[in-house]
Write a protein that holds these residues in place. Structure first.
Motif, short mmCIF file in Angstrom:
data_model
loop_
_atom_site.label_atom_id
_atom_site.label_comp_id
_atom_site.label_asym_id
_atom_site.label_seq_id
_atom_site.Cartn_x
_atom_site.Cartn_y
_atom_site.Cartn_z
N ILE A 140 0.39 -1.37 0.03
CA ILE A 140 -0.61 0.00 -0.04
C ILE A 140 0.80 1.33 -0.35
N ALA A 141 1.63 0.84 1.24
CA ALA A 141 2.53 2.35 0.89
C ALA A 141 4.03 2.51 -0.17
N ILE A 142 4.60 2.16 -1.01
CA ILE A 142 4.70 1.79 -2.36
C ILE A 142 3.97 2.63 -3.28
N ARG A 143 2.31 0.94 -3.28
CA ARG A 143 1.23 1.69 -4.30
C ARG A 143 1.55 3.91 -4.33
N GLN A 144 0.92 4.15 -3.20
CA GLN A 144 0.84 5.04 -2.89
C GLN A 144 1.51 5.76 -3.56
N CYS A 145 3.08 6.17 -2.82
CA CYS A 145 4.47 6.55 -2.55
C CYS A 145 4.75 6.75 -4.28
N ALA A 146 3.92 5.90 -5.27
CA ALA A 146 4.28 5.69 -6.22
C ALA A 146 2.68 6.77 -7.35
N ALA A 147 1.59 6.56 -7.10
CA ALA A 147 1.07 7.64 -7.26
C ALA A 147 0.80 9.31 -7.12
#
Length: 180
Positions: A140-147
């Motif tokens: 979740i943290a990785i995907r949110q950061c990418a977005a």
């Protein structure tokens, strides 16, 4: 070729993982006589930033590591730098892909998130474990950061495969001249 369009950057704080019931916020169409060129046009029109250089950050579920390996090798062979979270990186390194390991929040580090934030990452490949809930918060943290940082994020290996086909089609290859 049609490509869905998503507005992850507008949905602050939400997990950007696509599940089967997710609906796109629109779609784009790319026309060409060749499939991969049409796909390129559709992907660009849908808002993805496509680059044939840079760094790929990889963090995939255990059940996807084997399928991910040849895909990451294709990025590597095109000249991309590879960064990966610990377990994914160990698999890549063990299979001859030069990889920089980046630690996750669950390991007490923000290295992988810092890499995404700095701005040199072209793509983030992140799949979610369907067989276990391990590392769920990290994903979740990785995907949110990418977005949040407008990095092209890929959560489906089929999409990664299509992207690579497109990049290989539209990128000029460079070969050396052997002095035989």
């Amino acid at each position: 070729m049609k490509s869905p369009a998503f507005s992850f950057s507008k949905l602050r704080g939400m997990d950007a993982y696509l599940s089967p019931e997710m609906k796109s916020t629109g779609e784009a169409v790319g026309y060409d006589k060749k499939l991969h060129r049409a796909a390129y046009k559709a992907l660009v029109a849908s808002g993805l930033t496509l680059r044939n250089y840079g760094t790929v950050v990889v963090s995939v579920a255990d059940e996807n590591k084997e399928e991910t390996l040849p895909l990451v090798r294709r990025f590597y062979n095109m000249g991309f730098n590879i960064e990966a979270t610990t377990l994914t990186g160990e698999v890549l390194k063990a299979n001859g892909i030069r990889t920089r390991i980046r630690h996750k929040p669950s390991e007490g580090s923000e290295e992988v998130l810092d890499s995404i934030r700095v701005g040199y990452v072209s793509y983030v490949i992140n799949t979610r474990a369907m067989l276990s809930g391990k590392h769920f918060g990290d994903g979740i943290a990785i995907r949110q950061c990418a977005a949040q940082n407008n990095i092209t994020m890929l959560t489906s290996l089929d999409t990664v495969r299509m992207l690579l086909d497109v990049l290989e089609e539209v990128t000029l290859g460079i070969s050396t001249i052997d002095a035989n």
